[in-house]
Design a protein around this motif. Structure first.
Motif, PDB file in Angstrom:
ATOM      1  N   GLN A 106       0.805  -1.220   0.000  1.00 51.14           N
ATOM      2  CA  GLN A 106       0.000   0.000   0.000  1.00 51.14           C
ATOM      3  C   GLN A 106       0.840   1.273   0.000  1.00 51.14           C
ATOM      4  OE1 GLN A 106       0.034  -2.386   2.263  1.00 51.14           O
ATOM      5  NE2 GLN A 106       0.099  -1.587   4.353  1.00 51.14           N
ATOM      6  N   ALA A 107       2.168   1.159   0.010  1.00 48.85           N
ATOM      7  CA  ALA A 107       3.042   2.332   0.022  1.00 48.85           C
ATOM      8  C   ALA A 107       3.964   2.314  -1.194  1.00 48.85           C
ATOM      9  CB  ALA A 107       3.870   2.362   1.306  1.00 48.85           C
ATOM     10  N   MET A 108       4.500   3.495  -1.538  1.00 47.91           N
ATOM     11  CA  MET A 108       5.436   3.613  -2.663  1.00 47.91           C
ATOM     12  C   MET A 108       6.394   4.762  -2.386  1.00 47.91           C
ATOM     13  SD  MET A 108       2.842   5.305  -5.421  1.00 47.91           S
ATOM     14  CE  MET A 108       1.525   4.337  -4.669  1.00 47.91           C
ATOM     15  N   ALA A 109       7.571   4.704  -2.993  1.00 45.86           N
ATOM     16  CA  ALA A 109       8.518   5.805  -2.893  1.00 45.86           C
ATOM     17  C   ALA A 109       7.941   7.027  -3.588  1.00 45.86           C
ATOM     18  CB  ALA A 109       9.856   5.412  -3.509  1.00 45.86           C
ATOM     19  N   ALA A 110       8.160   8.206  -3.003  1.00 43.14           N
ATOM     20  CA  ALA A 110       7.581   9.429  -3.549  1.00 43.14           C
ATOM     21  C   ALA A 110       8.508  10.603  -3.264  1.00 43.14           C
ATOM     22  CB  ALA A 110       6.202   9.674  -2.940  1.00 43.14           C
ATOM     23  N   GLY A 111       8.162  11.765  -3.832  1.00 47.99           N
ATOM     24  CA  GLY A 111       8.886  12.984  -3.552  1.00 47.99           C
ATOM     25  C   GLY A 111      10.380  12.876  -3.815  1.00 47.99           C
ATOM     26  N   PRO A 112      11.225  13.414  -2.921  1.00 50.80           N
ATOM     27  CA  PRO A 112      12.671  13.385  -3.144  1.00 50.80           C
ATOM     28  C   PRO A 112      13.227  11.974  -3.309  1.00 50.80           C
ATOM     29  CG  PRO A 112      12.120  14.900  -1.365  1.00 50.80           C
ATOM     30  CD  PRO A 112      10.868  14.153  -1.693  1.00 50.80           C
ATOM     31  N   THR A 113      12.669  10.997  -2.592  1.00 57.95           N
ATOM     32  CA  THR A 113      13.173   9.628  -2.704  1.00 57.95           C
ATOM     33  C   THR A 113      12.909   9.070  -4.092  1.00 57.95           C
ATOM     34  OG1 THR A 113      12.877   9.243  -0.335  1.00 57.95           O
ATOM     35  CG2 THR A 113      13.014   7.299  -1.759  1.00 57.95           C
ATOM     36  N   ALA A 114      11.699   9.265  -4.613  1.00 54.29           N
ATOM     37  CA  ALA A 114      11.399   8.807  -5.974  1.00 54.29           C
ATOM     38  C   ALA A 114      12.293   9.508  -6.979  1.00 54.29           C
ATOM     39  CB  ALA A 114       9.924   9.054  -6.297  1.00 54.29           C
ATOM     40  N   ALA A 115      12.512  10.810  -6.787  1.00 55.70           N
ATOM     41  CA  ALA A 115      13.353  11.564  -7.718  1.00 55.70           C
ATOM     42  C   ALA A 115      14.783  11.028  -7.726  1.00 55.70           C
ATOM     43  CB  ALA A 115      13.344  13.043  -7.346  1.00 55.70           C
ATOM     44  N   ARG A 116      15.320  10.728  -6.562  1.00 55.68           N
ATOM     45  CA  ARG A 116      16.694  10.205  -6.502  1.00 55.68           C
ATOM     46  C   ARG A 116      16.777   8.821  -7.146  1.00 55.68           C
ATOM     47  NH1 ARG A 116      16.613  13.219  -1.473  1.00 55.68           N
ATOM     48  NH2 ARG A 116      18.177  14.892  -1.667  1.00 55.68           N
ATOM     49  N   LEU A 117      15.763   8.003  -6.949  1.00 55.55           N
ATOM     50  CA  LEU A 117      15.751   6.692  -7.603  1.00 55.55           C
ATOM     51  C   LEU A 117      15.716   6.847  -9.123  1.00 55.55           C
ATOM     52  CD1 LEU A 117      13.253   4.766  -5.297  1.00 55.55           C
ATOM     53  CD2 LEU A 117      15.695   4.306  -5.525  1.00 55.55           C
ATOM     54  N   LEU A 118      15.038   7.878  -9.597  1.00 59.67           N
ATOM     55  CA  LEU A 118      14.937   8.135 -11.041  1.00 59.67           C
ATOM     56  C   LEU A 118      16.179   8.821 -11.597  1.00 59.67           C
ATOM     57  CD1 LEU A 118      11.227   9.342 -11.080  1.00 59.67           C
ATOM     58  CD2 LEU A 118      12.085   7.267 -12.193  1.00 59.67           C
ATOM     59  N   GLY A 119      17.082   9.259 -10.713  1.00 63.98           N
ATOM     60  CA  GLY A 119      18.316   9.905 -11.160  1.00 63.98           C
ATOM     61  C   GLY A 119      18.174  11.392 -11.425  1.00 63.98           C
ATOM     62  N   ILE A 120      17.122  12.001 -10.908  1.00 66.85           N
ATOM     63  CA  ILE A 120      16.897  13.431 -11.112  1.00 66.85           C
ATOM     64  C   ILE A 120      17.810  14.236 -10.189  1.00 66.85           C
ATOM     65  CG2 ILE A 120      15.200  15.286 -10.941  1.00 66.85           C
ATOM     66  CD1 ILE A 120      13.040  13.218 -11.611  1.00 66.85           C
ATOM     67  N   GLN A 121      18.417  15.290 -10.722  1.00 62.38           N
ATOM     68  CA  GLN A 121      19.299  16.156  -9.955  1.00 62.38           C
ATOM     69  C   GLN A 121      18.585  17.446  -9.561  1.00 62.38           C
ATOM     70  OE1 GLN A 121      22.792  16.747 -12.346  1.00 62.38           O
ATOM     71  NE2 GLN A 121      23.306  14.570 -12.418  1.00 62.38           N
ATOM     72  N   GLY A 122      19.303  18.295  -8.821  1.00 60.58           N
ATOM     73  CA  GLY A 122      18.747  19.582  -8.423  1.00 60.58           C
ATOM     74  C   GLY A 122      18.031  19.574  -7.095  1.00 60.58           C
ATOM     75  N   LEU A 123      18.025  18.444  -6.399  1.00 62.64           N
ATOM     76  CA  LEU A 123      17.338  18.334  -5.116  1.00 62.64           C
ATOM     77  C   LEU A 123      18.176  18.941  -3.992  1.00 62.64           C
ATOM     78  CD1 LEU A 123      16.300  14.637  -5.641  1.00 62.64           C
ATOM     79  CD2 LEU A 123      14.666  16.507  -5.388  1.00 62.64           C
ATOM     80  N   PRO A 124      17.545  19.259  -2.870  1.00 66.04           N
ATOM     81  CA  PRO A 124      18.321  19.689  -1.700  1.00 66.04           C
ATOM     82  C   PRO A 124      19.240  18.557  -1.248  1.00 66.04           C
ATOM     83  CG  PRO A 124      15.967  20.129  -1.406  1.00 66.04           C
ATOM     84  CD  PRO A 124      16.101  19.263  -2.620  1.00 66.04           C
ATOM     85  N   PRO A 125      20.264  18.863  -0.435  1.00 67.71           N
ATOM     86  CA  PRO A 125      21.141  17.807   0.073  1.00 67.71           C
ATOM     87  C   PRO A 125      20.349  16.696   0.755  1.00 67.71           C
ATOM     88  CG  PRO A 125      22.041  19.967   0.588  1.00 67.71           C
ATOM     89  CD  PRO A 125      20.673  20.203   0.015  1.00 67.71           C
ATOM     90  N   ASP A 126      20.778  15.480   0.544  1.00 66.60           N
ATOM     91  CA  ASP A 126      20.082  14.315   1.092  1.00 66.60           C
ATOM     92  C   ASP A 126      20.378  14.185   2.590  1.00 66.60           C
ATOM     93  OD1 ASP A 126      18.811  11.944   1.565  1.00 66.60           O
ATOM     94  OD2 ASP A 126      20.038  10.736   0.207  1.00 66.60           O
ATOM     95  N   ASP A 127      19.341  14.265   3.413  1.00 69.31           N
ATOM     96  CA  ASP A 127      19.524  14.112   4.855  1.00 69.31           C
ATOM     97  C   ASP A 127      19.255  12.686   5.319  1.00 69.31           C
ATOM     98  OD1 ASP A 127      16.788  13.883   4.661  1.00 69.31           O
ATOM     99  OD2 ASP A 127      16.317  15.559   5.998  1.00 69.31           O
ATOM    100  N   GLY A 128      19.066  11.780   4.348  1.00 65.61           N
ATOM    101  CA  GLY A 128      18.849  10.382   4.689  1.00 65.61           C
ATOM    102  C   GLY A 128      17.399   9.994   4.886  1.00 65.61           C
ATOM    103  N   THR A 129      16.498  10.966   4.875  1.00 62.39           N
ATOM    104  CA  THR A 129      15.084  10.656   5.079  1.00 62.39           C
ATOM    105  C   THR A 129      14.496   9.984   3.846  1.00 62.39           C
ATOM    106  OG1 THR A 129      14.818  12.548   6.561  1.00 62.39           O
ATOM    107  CG2 THR A 129      12.809  11.633   5.603  1.00 62.39           C
ATOM    108  N   LEU A 130      13.727   8.929   4.059  1.00 58.87           N
ATOM    109  CA  LEU A 130      13.027   8.239   2.979  1.00 58.87           C
ATOM    110  C   LEU A 130      11.580   8.733   2.942  1.00 58.87           C
ATOM    111  CD1 LEU A 130      14.341   4.582   3.458  1.00 58.87           C
ATOM    112  CD2 LEU A 130      15.231   6.368   1.944  1.00 58.87           C
ATOM    113  N   HIS A 131      11.101   9.056   1.755  1.00 60.61           N
ATOM    114  CA  HIS A 131       9.752   9.596   1.591  1.00 60.61           C
ATOM    115  C   HIS A 131       8.858   8.562   0.916  1.00 60.61           C
ATOM    116  CE1 HIS A 131      10.762  13.921   2.439  1.00 60.61           C
ATOM    117  NE2 HIS A 131      11.977  13.430   2.226  1.00 60.61           N
ATOM    118  N   LEU A 132       7.726   8.300   1.539  1.00 57.74           N
ATOM    119  CA  LEU A 132       6.742   7.372   0.992  1.00 57.74           C
ATOM    120  C   LEU A 132       5.401   8.070   0.838  1.00 57.74           C
ATOM    121  CD1 LEU A 132       7.257   4.040   3.004  1.00 57.74           C
ATOM    122  CD2 LEU A 132       8.380   4.772   0.900  1.00 57.74           C
TER     123      LEU A 132
END
Length: 280
Positions: free
Chosen positions: A79-105
């Protein structure tokens, strides 16, 4: 008593299909005891990820982002999926804020809650906005970019769009659907005004930021990756941002200066260029 070779083989065969991640339930089903798990953790051969999942890989760099996301999703359920900054990083998208280690679902399931290192976005993700990336469920590139338009400041949001378009993660057709993904959501009116600012020719977040500064300063939209021919050397240079009518170009993040000009050539350094002739 140590964990048996058969259990280890079974675990590694399963983990190889799951980014080298296994869950507590899978370990028990394979015959591993709690004491076995504790011994492997103390020995540093296994690493705990999120609650109820372990990384049993052998990469000296440790668990990858995919492994961390996999561990979280294996314990949260379908019932959950990666989203937001986490999905973007998995997709290889750049330009995000520094990664603080938080996973977004993203999920509406009430039993999945925020905790340290995990941020839950309570939002409905329709079927057309869901996809998988090598077995990991996540929001589509269009939905991911739309979410980030609502979550990030302007410069970072446009940087994300530029990167997604430049890499082909977000297609031209996807871009047209962004207003639909934003419709009815808080902040949508402002986010829609940022979509036309995106440019697929931008090659780095720094280029994007400089372009926005120029636009905010009242300059006309620049030509990105402006080619400047040099007939004397039989080659062409490329400037990150240029205004051909004014014969001015700016290099945002070049690796070094242009070759020194000859006395008769009006070419400046990599920071600002005055081409000897108009581009072809």
């Amino acid at each position: 008593m140590t964990i048996s070779g058969e259990v280890l083989r079974n675990m590694r065969a399963l983990a190889a299909k799951q980014d080298w991640v296994v869950t507590t339930a899978q370990l028990r089903a394979a015959g591993a005891e709690r004491a076995d798990v504790r011994r492997m953790l103390r020995a540093g051969q296994w690493l705990p990820l999120t609650r109820g999942s372990y990384w049993i890989g052998r990469d000296a760099r440790g668990p990858s982002l995919r492994a961390r996301v996999r561990g979280l999703l294996l314990t949260c359920g379908s019932q959950a999926m990666a989203a937001g900054p986490t999905a973007a990083r998995l997709l290889g998208i750049q330009g995000l804020p520094p990664d603080d280690g938080t996973l977004h679902l993203a999920t509406l399931h009430a039993t999945i809650r925020n905790r340290q290192g995990v941020h839950i976005h309570r939002t409905l993700v329709p079927d057309h906005a869901r996809t998988t990336l090598r077995g990991i469920p996540l929001t589509t590139p269009a939905r991911t970019c739309a979410d980030l338009l609502l979550q990030l400041p302007r410069a970072e949001a446009v940087s994300v769009l530029d990167s997604a378009l430049h890499q082909g993660v977000l297609t031209s057709a996807d871009r047209l659907t962004l207003p639909t993904h934003l419709s009815g959501r808080p902040g949508a009116r402002q986010a829609r005004t940022w979509i036309p600012l995106a440019n697929a020719r931008a090659e780095s977040p720094l280029e994007t930021r400089i372009r926005l500064i120029c636009l905010d300063g009242g300059l006309p939209p620049p030509v990105l990756q402006w080619p400047i021919p040099d007939p004397e050397r039989g080659r062409a240079f490329r400037i990150d941002l240029g205004w051909p009518a004014q014969r001015v170009g700016t290099e945002a993040d070049g690796q070094g200066p242009m070759p020194p000009p000859k006395p008769s050539t009006k070419t400046a350094s990599a920071r600002t260029a005055w081409p000897p002739s108009s581009p072809a």
